[in-house]
Design an enzyme around this catalytic site. Structure first.
Site, PDB file in Angstrom:
ATOM      1  N   ASN A 189       0.840  -1.362  -0.065  1.00 18.68           N
ATOM      2  CA  ASN A 189      -0.208   0.165   0.105  1.00 18.68           C
ATOM      3  C   ASN A 189       0.826   1.158   0.073  1.00 18.68           C
ATOM      4  O   ASN A 189       1.748   1.397   0.814  1.00 18.68           O
ATOM      5  CB  ASN A 189      -0.773   0.011   1.264  1.00 18.68           C
ATOM      6  CG  ASN A 189      -1.844   1.275   1.387  1.00 18.68           C
ATOM      7  OD1 ASN A 189      -2.606   1.528   0.499  1.00 18.68           O
ATOM      8  ND2 ASN A 189      -1.455   2.165   2.301  1.00 18.68           N
ATOM      9  N   GLU A 190       0.607   2.066  -0.820  1.00 14.39           N
ATOM     10  CA  GLU A 190       1.253   3.276  -0.791  1.00 14.39           C
ATOM     11  C   GLU A 190       2.978   3.135  -1.052  1.00 14.39           C
ATOM     12  O   GLU A 190       3.635   3.758  -0.247  1.00 14.39           O
ATOM     13  CB  GLU A 190       0.863   4.458   0.089  1.00 14.39           C
ATOM     14  CG  GLU A 190      -0.701   4.736  -0.002  1.00 14.39           C
ATOM     15  CD  GLU A 190      -0.933   5.558   1.009  1.00 14.39           C
ATOM     16  OE1 GLU A 190      -0.158   6.061   1.788  1.00 14.39           O
ATOM     17  OE2 GLU A 190      -2.277   5.953   0.974  1.00 14.39           O
TER      18      GLU A 190
END
Length: 815
Positions: free
Chosen positions: A420-421
């Site tokens: 994520n990210e």
């Protein structure tokens, strides 16, 4: 829903039966929030009054989180460091020559385990399960003098947890959630025979027509020596009928393929009918009988290339939300009852899909997703910061392996998340996109090798979007960038860039109890046409271009409009696989100290203590079929405007029509039309009386009728700058007093748009009920419509409560 809850209760009963060979170690623990000089200081003899009794230990029960309160303390950084737990075990293994294990369902973030002075195991990673065999250490300790003399026939167990900052450990401390410490998931004492089953993997499959199902079953034994165990494998259908049975033999060396078989027209798992089959393996060993059970289900799913999501041959819009394991007063140490309540609330809101961010969730959550009917995206905590060295990468691969192996059998799972990210740098001097891509590819290959049937996905890392099966870009229309009416166009543009699209994370923050008569005012200053993605700095409350996250009012009124628009648009996007709103419940985070409730991410549609915000009912009106109706404003005690001015009343309902009554008089019947924004056409412009008002709705769906009612004040007086604060007791119940502070101008008019900070204080023997991460249980908080509340445990004593509001004199009240 009633059928689902019944099956959930039956499933809970199964767990208690299955636990006959294990014991949850919940009681009789002691805890100290600091490091010790070594395990000897934890177990050495103590005599009252002597220095060996220090530091002082606190009695706790498990699950327990080191950061239960300090994660949202406005005045300190949350504790990141070592802590110790200790207890004494009564080990009574019923198996002759059996093994005694400690099974950790999760502990944060680095853990060391000791039996007396012997370290028997350690683990790095706060979210995956792991097991320690304490058999030999227990037997060795029983031969010592202190076994009977000091510990009276009990086994001393000591556990050191450590959530200290470490850039070579995932997740990153740049993450938008706390890296909690402690034994915050259940810990089990487990007895097994000499040969038992570590993992039982069931691979069900069904053809595209749902006519033929196949099942393959493998087992990995747990054993300290060579040998075989014999037994029976039994498969029962969701109604408990035996549909397959076979005599099997388990060899203690390596993974065993136990059986493969087929069945005609299997019952298919889906959100409306989450039917579960059971595989039960019963073994007879030289030192006793043993059994292991696993649930599984049949389904067929597909992410259509450049198209929607299909389940069992039919298009299904994934109506999703997300969760962190975090709750008021306990942080990560949620009990099974808390988890069950949370997931049932989601189901009653209409959720059929959930992203478990940003780490492996408790096994209890996966069991609930199976039995309630929620499809799952579960991911490892490779979140922000960049890419570390070999230790870092080894942990990430281990956690991915453990997540897949441990949750492989859950029919709810459709996606394994790899990160994520990952476009967010900061933990290392180097940020090399090619190295990140190479490691993402390695994880993708590992995931498909471990589980070829599920898809892989990441969110927000455009330079890796071609690696995984499913990609979610960042689209925050109307919050971090753009306005919410740009949602459909922004989503379509991103959809066209990849083969398989899923929108994970959308929404915005709302300060519970704060409302607005003109919630969309901030949109007039927002530039449009620049996309709706979240970019560097957009999450900050300071600087940069105008954006609602920084310049909006954070009211429940605005966020309901944003949700309402998104949900009505999603109904007219036939190519959309689905979307997962971020997030179901407000949660704590160390990176948001300036939010209206400090250190809280307030994007939830319920508060951190399960209190529903108004937005909950917006989702329910779109996603559920059981008749419901909710008038906006249950937590809005005062509305305001000019005398005689028409004001909008919105009703969120899934009913076909609704009739509104204002102060006893009908103002008409409206028909529901999901594309008639706002409130799907169920809105009325009415004139309120100055002072008291009552609004009631009667809604009809077929032969069913539901109703809702609110009462409030209507203020027509205009207010000026806040000049004084007034503190009053508004409630008292069983020794708990609730206090409310209000802001008035110099003409004694309530300042309904005031968002001043207030700090509550207490002198006396009572205690503030604070550090819970909610607007009504925080001693330092932004006001909502010129007011704020907090409660006090009086402890049957005199107390003085103070409220210091920015810009006005301190006010007091005696209790």
């Amino acid at each position: 829903m009633k059928k689902l809850l019944t099956s959930l209760l039956l499933f809970t009963g199964y767990l208690s039966v299955h636990a006959q060979q294990q014991l949850r170690l919940t009681n009789d623990w002691e805890f100290v929030k600091q490091d010790m000089g070594g395990v000897w200081e934890v177990v050495r003899p103590e005599t009252k009054g002597n220095p060996e009794t220090l530091p002082l230990w606190t009695k706790v029960s498990l699950p327990h989180c080191v950061n239960a309160k300090d994660a949202v303390d406005p005045d300190v950084n949350y504790y990141q460091g070592p802590a110790w737990y200790r207890t004494q075990l009564d080990v009574q293994n019923p198996y002759n020559a059996g093994r005694t294990l400690l099974h950790f369902e999760g502990a944060g973030q680095k853990t060391q385990v000791y039996i007396y002075l012997t370290k028997v195991g350690e683990h790095v990673g706060g979210y995956d399960e792991w097991t320690v065999d304490i058999t030999d250490a227990v037997e060795a300790f029983k031969k010592t003098e202190v076994y009977q003399k000091q510990f009276k026939g009990k086994i001393p167990l000591s556990i050191r947890t450590d959530n200290s900052r470490d850039p070579e450990m995932i997740p990153s401390n740049l993450s938008d959630f706390n890296l909690y410490g402690g034994l915050y998931r259940y810990l089990n004492l487990v007895y097994v025979p000499e040969i038992s089953i570590d993992k039982l993997w069931i691979t069900p499959a069904v053809d595209a027509n749902g006519k033929l199902g196949t099942v393959s079953i493998k087992a990995r034994p747990y054993s300290m020596g060579a040998g075989n165990a014999h037994g029976t494998l039994t498969i029962t259908d969701p109604q408990g009928k035996i549909i397959h049975q076979k005599n099997i033999s388990v060899n203690s060396n390596g993974t065993n393929h136990l059986d493969s078989f087929s069945l005609k027209t299997p019952q298919l798992w889906n959100p409306d009918a989450p039917v579960l089959y059971t595989a039960k393996l019963e073994l007879s060993t030289s030192n006793g009988n043993y059994h292991k059970e696993e649930k599984f289900g049949f389904k067929n799913f597909e992410f259509v290339t450049k198209g929607p999501f299909m389940l069992n041959g039919k298009r299904l819009l994934l109506r999703g939300t997300q969760r962190h394991e975090d709750h008021a007063g306990v942080a990560a140490a949620m009990t099974e009852d808390m988890m069950r309540k949370e997931m049932v609330m989601m189901k009653e809101m209409g959720v059929n899909f959930i992203r478990l961010g940003h780490y492996q969730n408790s096994r209890i959550i996966l069991d609930l997703c199976d039995s309630l009917g929620m499809m799952v995206w579960e991911e490892i905590p490779w979140c922000r910061g960049g890419l570390g060295g070999e230790t870092y990468k080894t942990q990430a691969k281990r956690m991915l392996t453990n997540m897949i192996e441990q949750h492989y059998n859950h029919p709810a799972v459709i996606i394994w998340g790899l990160g994520n990210e990952n476009d967010w740098p900061g933990d290392f001097t180097e940020f090399d996109k090619e190295k990140i891509r190479a490691f993402m590819s390695e994880l993708n290959t590992l995931s498909h090798r471990l589980d070829p049937a599920r898809k892989t996905a990441i969110r927000r890392c455009d330079f890796c979007k071609d690696i995984v099966d499913v990609y979610s870009p960042s689209i925050w229309a109307g919050w971090y960038r753009g306005i919410y009416t740009e949602y459909k166009q922004a989503t379509l543009e991103e959809f066209n860039k990849v083969d398989h699209f899923l929108h994970a994370e959308w929404g915005g923050d709302s300060h519970a109890g704060r409302h607005s008569e003109n919630p969309d005012k901030a949109l007039q200053n927002i530039k449009t046409g620049n996309g709706a993605d979240e970019r560097a700095g957009d999450a900050s409350l300071f600087g940069g271009a105008a954006r609602v996250s920084k310049d909006g009012d954070w009211s429940e009124s605005y966020i309901c409009n944003l949700f309402d628009w998104h949900l009505k648009e999603q109904e007219t996007m036939p190519w959309l696989t689905g979307a997962a709103q971020w997030i179901f419940k407000d949660f704590s985070t160390p990176v948001r100290p300036d939010n209206p409730v400090p250190y809280m991410n307030q994007k939830g549609i319920v508060e951190r203590d399960f209190t529903k915000k108004e937005a909950y009912y917006v989702f329910q009106s779109y996603w559920t079929t059981k008749p419901m109706a909710h008038i906006y404003g249950h937590t809005m005690p005062v509305r305001w405007g000019d005398e005689g001015e028409q004001k909008m009343v919105k009703v969120y309902s899934n009913c076909d029509e609704a009739e509104l009554f204002v102060n006893g008089k009908s103002v008409g019947v409206k028909k529901r039309n999901s594309q008639d924004f706002p409130a799907a056409g169920l809105r009325w412009n009415v004139v309120f009386n100055k002072g008291n008002n009552n609004v009631r709705v009667i809604a009809k769906k077929g032969t069913a009728t539901v109703n809702d009612e609110i009462s409030f004040q209507y203020q027509t007086e205009k207010w000026g700058k806040p000049a004084r604060a007034e503190l009053k007791k508004i409630k008292e119940d069983n020794g708990t007093v609730t206090i409310e502070v209000k802001l008035y101008d110099d003409k004694n008019i309530l300042c309904l748009d005031a968002v001043n900070w207030v700090r509550f204080g207490l002198a006396g023997e009572g205690a503030l009920i604070d550090d819970l991460g909610t607007p009504d249980a925080s001693r330092y908080v932004q006001m909502y419509n010129g007011r704020a509340v907090i409660s006090i445990k009086t402890n049957n004593s005199k107390n003085v409560v103070s409220a210091k509001v920015d810009g006005v004199p301190v006010t007091f009240v005696n209790l």
